[in-house]
Motif scaffolding. Structure first.
Motif, mmCIF file in Angstrom:
data_model
loop_
_atom_site.group_PDB
_atom_site.id
_atom_site.type_symbol
_atom_site.label_atom_id
_atom_site.label_comp_id
_atom_site.label_asym_id
_atom_site.label_seq_id
_atom_site.Cartn_x
_atom_site.Cartn_y
_atom_site.Cartn_z
ATOM 1 N N CYS A 1 -22.963 16.898 -23.359
ATOM 2 C CA CYS A 1 -23.435 18.208 -23.760
ATOM 3 C C CYS A 1 -22.236 19.151 -23.760
ATOM 4 C CB CYS A 1 -24.494 18.677 -22.765
ATOM 5 S SG CYS A 1 -25.081 20.345 -22.979
ATOM 6 N N ALA A 2 -22.216 20.098 -24.711
ATOM 7 C CA ALA A 2 -21.089 21.022 -24.793
ATOM 8 C C ALA A 2 -21.554 22.379 -25.305
ATOM 9 C CB ALA A 2 -20.011 20.454 -25.711
ATOM 10 N N ALA A 3 -20.760 23.403 -25.026
ATOM 11 C CA ALA A 3 -21.082 24.770 -25.435
ATOM 12 C C ALA A 3 -19.902 25.383 -26.175
ATOM 13 C CB ALA A 3 -21.433 25.624 -24.224
ATOM 14 N N THR A 4 -20.197 26.152 -27.209
ATOM 15 C CA THR A 4 -19.163 26.783 -28.014
ATOM 16 C C THR A 4 -19.567 28.193 -28.407
ATOM 17 O OG1 THR A 4 -17.911 26.641 -30.080
ATOM 18 C CG2 THR A 4 -20.153 25.794 -30.117
ATOM 19 N N ARG A 5 -18.565 29.047 -28.617
ATOM 20 C CA ARG A 5 -18.829 30.399 -29.101
ATOM 21 C C ARG A 5 -18.978 30.428 -30.620
ATOM 22 N NH1 ARG A 5 -15.107 30.920 -24.978
ATOM 23 N NH2 ARG A 5 -15.680 32.314 -23.272
ATOM 24 N N HIS A 6 -18.608 29.355 -31.293
ATOM 25 C CA HIS A 6 -18.778 29.295 -32.739
ATOM 26 C C HIS A 6 -20.257 29.188 -33.068
ATOM 27 C CE1 HIS A 6 -14.503 28.801 -33.820
ATOM 28 N NE2 HIS A 6 -14.419 28.234 -32.626
ATOM 29 N N THR A 7 -20.637 29.716 -34.204
ATOM 30 C CA THR A 7 -22.036 29.671 -34.598
ATOM 31 C C THR A 7 -22.461 28.251 -34.958
ATOM 32 O OG1 THR A 7 -21.908 31.928 -35.432
ATOM 33 C CG2 THR A 7 -23.789 30.598 -36.136
ATOM 34 N N VAL A 8 -21.691 27.618 -35.817
ATOM 35 C CA VAL A 8 -22.005 26.262 -36.239
ATOM 36 C C VAL A 8 -20.689 25.490 -36.350
ATOM 37 C CG1 VAL A 8 -22.922 24.783 -38.064
ATOM 38 C CG2 VAL A 8 -24.061 26.947 -37.521
ATOM 39 N N THR A 9 -20.528 24.442 -35.578
ATOM 40 C CA THR A 9 -19.341 23.619 -35.697
ATOM 41 C C THR A 9 -19.612 22.219 -35.210
ATOM 42 O OG1 THR A 9 -17.027 23.354 -35.036
ATOM 43 C CG2 THR A 9 -18.483 24.399 -33.440
ATOM 44 N N ARG A 10 -19.049 21.255 -35.903
ATOM 45 C CA ARG A 10 -19.101 19.850 -35.511
ATOM 46 C C ARG A 10 -17.769 19.398 -34.904
ATOM 47 N NH1 ARG A 10 -22.246 20.586 -39.950
ATOM 48 N NH2 ARG A 10 -24.227 19.461 -40.086
#
Length: 123
Positions: free
Chosen positions: A96-105
């Motif tokens: 599981c991971a978290a990002t500030r980007h809206t949509v990214t692979r």
């Protein structure tokens, strides 16, 4: 700081199902998109599914649509990955991971990671 803890992995026969959970704690998740990745032995860590937070828009890798479903429970700060019709090739450690980007692979654009949970599918 954000802490992510995965659970729900295990051993399952081909064709079976598992539901992975990712419990998040720490900073607010109102601006984070959450993602699931997986890594098989000797292979790269690949994107599986993502869900924007709090919008809830979902997106998937080409290999899993129709079999995997990502969802989230805002009240519990938890993200889920429902995996159906599992195949031997789904065997991997799931992260599981978290990002500030809206949509990214792109895994390099994810800021926080859990420790992973092993999923093993027997053929």
């Amino acid at each position: 700081q954000v802490q992510l803890v995965e659970s729900g992995g295990g051993l399952v026969q081909a064709g079976g199902s598992l539901r992975l959970s990712c419990a998040a704690s720490g900073r607010t998740f109102s601006s984070y998109t959450m993602g699931w990745f997986r890594q098989a032995p000797g292979k790269e860590r690949d994107f599986v599914a993502g869900i924007t937070w709090p919008g809830g828009s979902t997106y998937y890798a080409d290999s899993v649509p129709g079999r995997f479903t990502i969802s989230r429970d805002n009240a519990k700060n938890t993200v889920y990955l429902q995996m159906n019709s599992l195949k031997f090739e789904d065997t991997a450690v799931y992260y599981c991971a978290a990002t500030r980007h809206t949509v990214t692979r792109n895994r390099y654009e994810y800021d926080y990671w859990g420790q992973g949970t092993q999923v093993t599918v027997s053929s």
